[in-house]
Motif scaffolding. Structure first.
Motif, short mmCIF file in Angstrom:
data_model
loop_
_atom_site.label_atom_id
_atom_site.label_comp_id
_atom_site.label_asym_id
_atom_site.label_seq_id
_atom_site.Cartn_x
_atom_site.Cartn_y
_atom_site.Cartn_z
N GLN A 1 -3.64 5.79 4.00
CA GLN A 1 -3.08 4.75 4.86
C GLN A 1 -2.77 5.25 6.27
OE1 GLN A 1 -2.98 1.53 3.62
NE2 GLN A 1 -4.08 2.61 2.01
N LYS A 2 -3.07 6.48 6.57
CA LYS A 2 -2.75 7.09 7.88
C LYS A 2 -3.42 6.35 9.04
CE LYS A 2 -0.25 10.79 6.81
NZ LYS A 2 1.10 10.97 7.31
N LYS B 1 5.20 -2.86 13.53
CA LYS B 1 4.36 -1.74 13.95
C LYS B 1 4.46 -0.65 12.90
CE LYS B 1 3.62 1.71 17.56
NZ LYS B 1 4.12 2.31 18.80
N TYR B 2 3.33 -0.12 12.49
CA TYR B 2 3.31 1.02 11.58
C TYR B 2 3.60 2.28 12.37
CZ TYR B 2 1.05 -1.73 7.88
OH TYR B 2 0.76 -2.65 6.90
N THR C 1 0.80 -1.23 0.00
CA THR C 1 0.00 0.00 0.00
C THR C 1 0.84 1.28 0.00
OG1 THR C 1 -0.20 -0.18 2.41
CG2 THR C 1 -2.00 -1.08 1.08
N GLY C 2 2.12 1.17 -0.30
CA GLY C 2 2.96 2.36 -0.40
C GLY C 2 4.08 2.38 0.62
N GLU D 1 -1.18 4.09 11.32
CA GLU D 1 -0.14 4.61 12.20
C GLU D 1 -0.41 4.22 13.65
OE1 GLU D 1 1.39 8.43 9.60
OE2 GLU D 1 0.05 8.81 11.30
N GLY D 2 0.62 3.68 14.31
CA GLY D 2 0.50 3.24 15.70
C GLY D 2 -0.13 1.86 15.87
N LYS D 3 -0.48 1.21 14.75
CA LYS D 3 -1.12 -0.12 14.80
C LYS D 3 -0.07 -1.21 14.56
CE LYS D 3 -5.25 1.85 14.92
NZ LYS D 3 -4.95 3.25 14.76
N PHE D 4 -0.46 -2.45 14.83
CA PHE D 4 0.46 -3.58 14.80
C PHE D 4 -0.02 -4.66 13.83
CE2 PHE D 4 0.61 -1.52 18.86
CZ PHE D 4 1.96 -1.47 19.17
#
Length: 106
Positions: free
Chosen positions: A87-88, A78-79, A58-59, A91-94
């Motif tokens: 795709q923001k 982890k993002y 996804t980039g 962020e902060g997800k696993f």
């Protein structure tokens, strides 16, 4: 009398260390390095690796690999940052790879 059943957990496949709760799953249709993966809002008992930019499906994202806090098995990533606006939400997800976790319970 019904017996109390605690929350459903996901554990490291190697040492059974608890790494996330079933209720923290956001999506089950992600792709990891080794096949299917789940996106989680939280993870526990993990160690973060170094941040690095990685080109994913996804980039471009800044990610940090995640390892089991007990046995150091690589479980996913982890993002930290998404460079594409759509795709923001990651962020902060696993990401936990399905092949690296097993279901457990308390």
């Amino acid at each position: 009398m019904d017996e109390f059943v605690g929350p459903r957990l996901y554990c490291c496949c190697k040492c059974r260390n608890q790494v996330s709760l079933h209720d923290d799953i956001i999506c089950k249709s992600f792709q990891g390095r080794n096949g299917r993966a789940f996106l989680f809002s939280h993870a526990m008992n993990i160690v973060l690796g170094a941040r690095e930019d990685r080109h994913l499906t996804t980039g471009l994202h800044t990610v940090a690999d995640i390892y089991c806090g007990d046995c150091r098995e690589m479980l996913g990533w982890k993002y930290e940052r998404a460079y594409v606006a759509s795709q923001k939400y990651k962020e902060g997800k696993f990401i936990l790879e399905k092949s690296k976790i097993v279901k457990g319970s308390w």
